[in-house]
Design a protein around this motif. Structure first.
Motif, PDB file in Angstrom:
ATOM      1  N   GLU A  42      62.643 121.106 -12.959  1.00  0.00           N
ATOM      2  CA  GLU A  42      61.573 120.974 -11.962  1.00  0.00           C
ATOM      3  C   GLU A  42      61.022 119.547 -11.941  1.00  0.00           C
ATOM      4  OE1 GLU A  42      61.345 123.519 -14.404  1.00  0.00           O
ATOM      5  OE2 GLU A  42      62.368 124.919 -13.057  1.00  0.00           O
ATOM      6  N   ASP A  43      60.830 118.976 -13.127  1.00  0.00           N
ATOM      7  CA  ASP A  43      60.319 117.613 -13.195  1.00  0.00           C
ATOM      8  C   ASP A  43      61.373 116.599 -12.761  1.00  0.00           C
ATOM      9  OD1 ASP A  43      57.670 118.005 -13.883  1.00  0.00           O
ATOM     10  OD2 ASP A  43      58.049 117.956 -16.037  1.00  0.00           O
ATOM     11  N   ARG A  44      62.643 116.899 -13.013  1.00  0.00           N
ATOM     12  CA  ARG A  44      63.701 115.988 -12.556  1.00  0.00           C
ATOM     13  C   ARG A  44      63.679 115.844 -11.043  1.00  0.00           C
ATOM     14  NH1 ARG A  44      69.124 117.352 -16.088  1.00  0.00           N
ATOM     15  NH2 ARG A  44      68.249 116.709 -18.078  1.00  0.00           N
ATOM     16  N   GLU A  45      63.449 116.950 -10.369  1.00  0.00           N
ATOM     17  CA  GLU A  45      63.394 116.901  -8.905  1.00  0.00           C
ATOM     18  C   GLU A  45      62.205 116.076  -8.423  1.00  0.00           C
ATOM     19  OE1 GLU A  45      63.488 120.962  -7.652  1.00  0.00           O
ATOM     20  OE2 GLU A  45      65.488 121.279  -8.483  1.00  0.00           O
ATOM     21  N   LYS A  46      61.150 116.029  -9.198  1.00  0.00           N
ATOM     22  CA  LYS A  46      59.962 115.251  -8.827  1.00  0.00           C
ATOM     23  C   LYS A  46      60.114 113.766  -9.134  1.00  0.00           C
ATOM     24  CE  LYS A  46      57.014 119.207  -9.687  1.00  0.00           C
ATOM     25  NZ  LYS A  46      56.021 119.787 -10.576  1.00  0.00           N
ATOM     26  N   ILE A 103      62.268 107.651  -3.781  1.00  0.00           N
ATOM     27  CA  ILE A 103      61.970 107.559  -2.357  1.00  0.00           C
ATOM     28  C   ILE A 103      62.600 108.761  -1.675  1.00  0.00           C
ATOM     29  CG2 ILE A 103      62.289 106.203  -0.264  1.00  0.00           C
ATOM     30  CD1 ILE A 103      62.585 103.765  -2.082  1.00  0.00           C
ATOM     31  N   ARG A 104      61.788 109.504  -1.002  1.00  0.00           N
ATOM     32  CA  ARG A 104      62.291 110.661  -0.280  1.00  0.00           C
ATOM     33  C   ARG A 104      62.326 110.332   1.198  1.00  0.00           C
ATOM     34  NH1 ARG A 104      58.954 115.471  -3.260  1.00  0.00           N
ATOM     35  NH2 ARG A 104      59.845 115.088  -5.294  1.00  0.00           N
ATOM     36  N   PRO A 105      63.454 110.611   1.852  1.00  0.00           N
ATOM     37  CA  PRO A 105      63.485 110.378   3.291  1.00  0.00           C
ATOM     38  C   PRO A 105      62.572 111.383   3.982  1.00  0.00           C
ATOM     39  CG  PRO A 105      65.489 111.452   2.574  1.00  0.00           C
ATOM     40  CD  PRO A 105      64.697 111.120   1.336  1.00  0.00           C
ATOM     41  N   PRO A 106      62.050 111.011   5.129  1.00  0.00           N
ATOM     42  CA  PRO A 106      61.196 111.965   5.824  1.00  0.00           C
ATOM     43  C   PRO A 106      62.019 113.178   6.234  1.00  0.00           C
ATOM     44  CG  PRO A 106      61.656 110.076   7.209  1.00  0.00           C
ATOM     45  CD  PRO A 106      62.216 109.772   5.859  1.00  0.00           C
ATOM     46  N   SER A 107      61.400 114.340   6.177  1.00  0.00           N
ATOM     47  CA  SER A 107      62.136 115.548   6.551  1.00  0.00           C
ATOM     48  C   SER A 107      62.378 115.537   8.048  1.00  0.00           C
ATOM     49  CB  SER A 107      61.355 116.777   6.130  1.00  0.00           C
ATOM     50  OG  SER A 107      60.091 116.786   6.765  1.00  0.00           O
TER      51      SER A 107
END
Length: 167
Positions: free
Chosen positions: A149-153, A157-161
């Motif tokens: 769960e923390d790895r996913e966080k 930089i997350r692209p916009p959905s």
């Protein structure tokens, strides 16, 4: 039977055009409310997260603080044990923002030489590269110790959905 054709005045044309535009805008607004889809695309990027508002800290430290804030308490403990010494080292080095200001000063000088321009860019590049290299090396060390769960966080930089697709 005779029909009286009247000339359409220019004022009547303007009023009909205004009515058509207003009806279109009302329909677009109602459609936006009903479907939840944006009719008018926002061309401005979203504002940066509040963690990035402190211009006195180097960008890499602000980025680390933003990532840390997303982790679970266990993840924060792992993160802190790895990054506390790293943050201290980055804080002691010259801030890339100061190097950006030095670059602006160099570029504003009408008598600047090519060598001075190249040196100013090289200093900025090296500072940013060094900070990024150190941060990413330690990010890998932290990530292998974290829960899934923390790895996913830990995503930097997350692209916009994308907008929802309707058929």
């Amino acid at each position: 039977m005779t029909f009286a054709f009247r000339r359409v005045s220019s004022m009547r044309k303007v009023m009909l055009a205004s009515l058509a535009v207003n009806l279109f805008l009302v329909g677009a607004f109602a459609g936006t409310l009903v479907t939840g889809l944006p009719v008018f695309h926002n061309f401005m990027p979203p504002p940066p997260p509040p963690e990035f508002d402190n211009p006195t800290e180097p960008p890499s430290i602000r980025l680390l603080r933003a990532i840390r804030s997303r982790l679970s308490p266990e993840g924060k403990a792992i993160f802190d044990s790895e990054f506390d010494p790293v943050i201290s080292k980055i804080s002691e080095r010259q801030n890339p923002r100061l190097l950006e200001a030095a670059l602006k000063d160099v570029l504003a000088d009408p008598n600047v030489t090519d060598a001075e321009i190249r040196k100013a860019y090289a200093e900025l590049k090296n500072a940013v590269r060094n900070d990024l290299s150190v941060v990413l090396d330690h990010m890998a060390n932290v990530t292998v110790k974290l829960s899934q769960e923390d790895r996913e966080k830990m995503t930097l930089i997350r692209p916009p959905s994308p907008p929802p697709h309707t058929q």
